[in-house]
Scaffold this active site. Structure first.
Site, PDB file in Angstrom:
ATOM      1  N   GLU A  69       1.026  -1.160  -0.022  1.00  0.00           N
ATOM      2  CA  GLU A  69      -0.516  -0.158  -0.201  1.00  0.00           C
ATOM      3  C   GLU A  69       1.043   0.941  -0.205  1.00  0.00           C
ATOM      4  O   GLU A  69       1.752   1.264   1.245  1.00  0.00           O
ATOM      5  CB  GLU A  69      -0.733   0.263   1.185  1.00  0.00           C
ATOM      6  CG  GLU A  69      -1.576   1.076   2.059  1.00  0.00           C
ATOM      7  CD  GLU A  69      -2.718   1.854   0.347  1.00  0.00           C
ATOM      8  OE1 GLU A  69      -2.089   2.575  -0.233  1.00  0.00           O
ATOM      9  OE2 GLU A  69      -3.581   1.264  -0.369  1.00  0.00           O
ATOM     10  N   CYS A 108     -12.482   4.085   2.080  1.00  0.00           N
ATOM     11  CA  CYS A 108     -13.227   3.908   2.973  1.00  0.00           C
ATOM     12  C   CYS A 108     -12.886   4.304   4.471  1.00  0.00           C
ATOM     13  O   CYS A 108     -14.115   5.635   4.442  1.00  0.00           O
ATOM     14  CB  CYS A 108     -13.741   2.395   3.206  1.00  0.00           C
ATOM     15  SG  CYS A 108     -15.301   2.606   4.466  1.00  0.00           S
ATOM     16  N   ALA A 163       3.269  -0.820  -5.426  1.00  0.00           N
ATOM     17  CA  ALA A 163       3.581  -1.994  -6.623  1.00  0.00           C
ATOM     18  C   ALA A 163       3.152  -1.836  -8.233  1.00  0.00           C
ATOM     19  O   ALA A 163       2.261  -1.475  -8.122  1.00  0.00           O
ATOM     20  CB  ALA A 163       2.771  -3.095  -5.543  1.00  0.00           C
ATOM     21  N   ARG A 220     -28.783  10.453  -9.441  1.00  0.00           N
ATOM     22  CA  ARG A 220     -29.464   9.567 -10.673  1.00  0.00           C
ATOM     23  C   ARG A 220     -29.347   7.905 -10.450  1.00  0.00           C
ATOM     24  O   ARG A 220     -28.549   7.941 -10.192  1.00  0.00           O
ATOM     25  CB  ARG A 220     -28.421  10.097 -11.897  1.00  0.00           C
ATOM     26  CG  ARG A 220     -28.864   9.361 -13.447  1.00  0.00           C
ATOM     27  CD  ARG A 220     -28.489  10.043 -14.185  1.00  0.00           C
ATOM     28  NE  ARG A 220     -27.164   9.856 -14.458  1.00  0.00           N
ATOM     29  CZ  ARG A 220     -26.008   8.391 -14.564  1.00  0.00           C
ATOM     30  NH1 ARG A 220     -26.936   8.357 -15.112  1.00  0.00           N
ATOM     31  NH2 ARG A 220     -24.969   8.715 -14.667  1.00  0.00           N
ATOM     32  N   GLY A 266     -17.722  12.453  -9.902  1.00  0.00           N
ATOM     33  CA  GLY A 266     -17.272  11.076 -10.301  1.00  0.00           C
ATOM     34  C   GLY A 266     -16.229  10.255  -9.629  1.00  0.00           C
ATOM     35  O   GLY A 266     -15.247  10.758 -10.008  1.00  0.00           O
ATOM     36  N   HIS A 277     -44.936   0.681  17.599  1.00  0.00           N
ATOM     37  CA  HIS A 277     -45.276   1.529  17.523  1.00  0.00           C
ATOM     38  C   HIS A 277     -45.546   2.746  18.983  1.00  0.00           C
ATOM     39  O   HIS A 277     -45.368   1.603  19.918  1.00  0.00           O
ATOM     40  CB  HIS A 277     -46.990   1.482  17.891  1.00  0.00           C
ATOM     41  CG  HIS A 277     -48.061   2.696  17.814  1.00  0.00           C
ATOM     42  ND1 HIS A 277     -47.717   3.636  16.523  1.00  0.00           N
ATOM     43  CD2 HIS A 277     -48.815   3.834  18.680  1.00  0.00           C
ATOM     44  CE1 HIS A 277     -48.661   4.983  16.799  1.00  0.00           C
ATOM     45  NE2 HIS A 277     -49.202   4.639  17.976  1.00  0.00           N
TER      46      HIS A 277
END
Length: 479
Positions: free
Chosen positions: A35, A43, A115, A205, A289, A462
């Protein structure tokens, strides 16, 4: 037979890659992971987690007024971004540490490096090390795009929001998807004057039309200046535009305010829109996007097929055109959700290391949009369902007890889409506070194939908002 340094090399330390690495190691496989940014991926570090904490923070803005309606003597407060940001980053650091300890505790060797593939079994790291692997899993996620527009570099992207040194007084958000709408609600809740441009006829959308219409109304009621059918034509540094018509825009008090700011805040930007509007904003955020992160990995040179948006093309078992290379998560552009990436990682391990070929079920996946109010959804929208078969629509919109008592006009929506033939609930859509919590439970019933009559036989709790899901007896309309 050729020997390899490891059985599995994972490229990408997000939720999907980390889960796959840990599960593979649990089978006895030797595993390494690379990484080049921070463990936890989009996330944990730049997406779901910090965003949801910001949602929580922004929600407190309405709390004092509501509390006063219930008899509490609570004064309006002020939001301290610097204090929140410090605590936020401490939490992200803690979570990254958890991910690292989980990997190391599982026996996974972590490389803090970039990598690149040089053949079907070999990875070259930016540290200079070369590692060979029997299997390679690409889980590099995605990255936010800027539009192809002159001076687009002046705008921020979603990754930048969590790094701001200070909140701007005004911000233009360009886009109408879930990230754009979530950020608009968050920033408005934190006191930023928000304007939003979306080139389409309605925000969100792909979601149910009735649900997204209610969210658009709610956002406008919160003070978000929403412009539909609108896009940016030109943009430039605002300092260069002083001396024109003198309109320095909302949240900009003087020419001094137009000077570029230091630190991670963006700079004041003059914007001209397709509707003729010209205004200056302290910051512009592009939420137009995300694109799969496949550049510079060496995939195409090896024969790995990429799709139109640069996504890795895989089969039902996440295998690419090169048999030793697999891919999961947003980099495949299938269903770009963290829990889906985790499921895909687990299915990969079962297929490759446990001898149980497992395809991920991408049908009837619930999701939530953390606007205010939230949108929770699972299954077909009304528009998609009526194109496939005759349906009944059960829908109820009302003012919920808690906020109505405090004098709010805010409304919620509970909606079921039902097949006329099978009576199955084809879709469930909720617009309400905590809709994400509600849709998780409703999704179990929908995934199991529950019918409308199954919902009807369930006794209501309820008083709750969610009881409407089991008390709607008469179809609102048929199609």
């Amino acid at each position: 037979m050729m020997g390899f340094d490891v059985d599995l090399f994972v490229i990408g330390g997000g939720s999907g890659g980390v889960r796959a690495a840990r599960m593979a190691a649990a089978t006895g496989a030797t595993v390494a992971l690379a990484e080049d940014s921070r463990l936890g991926g989009t996330c944990v570090i730049r997406g779901c987690v910090p965003k949801k904490l910001m949602v929580f923070a922004s929600g407190f803005r309405e709390m004092p007024a509501e509390a006063r309606a219930y008899g509490w003597d609570i004064a309006d407060g002020t939001f301290d971004w610097a204090a929140f940001r410090t605590t936020l980053h401490a939490e992200l650091d803690r979570l990254e540490g958890v991910y690292r300890r989980l990997l190391e505790g599982s026996g996974v060797r972590v490389h803090d490096a970039r990598a690149r593939l040089c053949d079907a079994h070999t990875v070259v790291l930016s540290s200079g090390e070369t590692v060979t692997a029997k299997h390679i899993l690409v889980a590099t996620g995605g990255w936010p795009e800027r539009p192809d527009l002159p001076n687009a570099h002046l705008g921020l992207v979603s990754d930048d929001i969590f790094e701001l040194d200070a909140l701007p007084k005004s911000m233009l958000i360009v886009g109408g998807g879930f990230i754009a709408c979530e950020m608009a609600c968050i920033l408005a809740g934190l006191g930023v004057k928000v304007t939003q441009f979306y080139r389409g006829a309605q925000i969100l959308r792909g979601f149910d039309d009735e649900a997204r219409g209610l969210i658009a109304e709610s956002m406008t009621a919160q003070g978000i200046d929403l412009h539909l059918g609108t896009n940016v034509v030109e943009m430039a540094e605002a300092a260069a535009m002083v001396g024109g018509d003198g309109n320095m825009g909302a949240g900009v008090d003087s020419a001094t305010d137009l000077l570029p700011q230091t630190g991670k805040r963006g700079c004041p930007v003059w914007v001209k829109a397709t509707n003729g509007m010209e205004q200056t904003f302290e910051s512009v955020l592009f939420a137009t996007g995300r694109r799969p992160s496949t550049q510079g990995i060496g995939l195409e040179d090896l024969g790995v097929s990429l799709g139109r948006r640069g996504e890795i093309v895989v089969d039902d078992y996440s295998q690419t055109a090169v048999p030793s290379i697999y891919a999961i998560g947003d980099v495949t552009n299938r269903v770009n959700l963290t829990p889906v990436a985790i499921r895909e990682g687990m299915a990969f391990v079962r297929t490759v290391f446990e001898g149980e070929p497992t395809a991920v079920d991408h049908d009837l996946i619930p999701s939530a949009v953390f606007t205010q109010p939230e949108l929770g959804t699972v299954g077909l929208t009304e528009e998609a369902a009526r194109e496939s078969e005759p349906i009944e629509v059960y829908c109820s919109s009302f003012r919920p007890m808690r906020s109505a008592f405090a004098g709010s006009d805010a409304r919620v929506l509970m909606k079921l889409i039902v097949s006329q033939a099978s009576r199955k609930v084809l879709g469930c859509h909720i617009v309400a506070p905590d809709a994400g919590e509600m849709i998780q439970l409703a999704a179990i019933a929908v995934k199991m194939g529950a019918t409308k009559e199954d919902f009807d036989r369930t006794v209501a709790v309820h008083p709750t908002m969610a009881e409407e899901l089991v008390t709607m007896r008469t179809a609102t309309r048929k199609a």
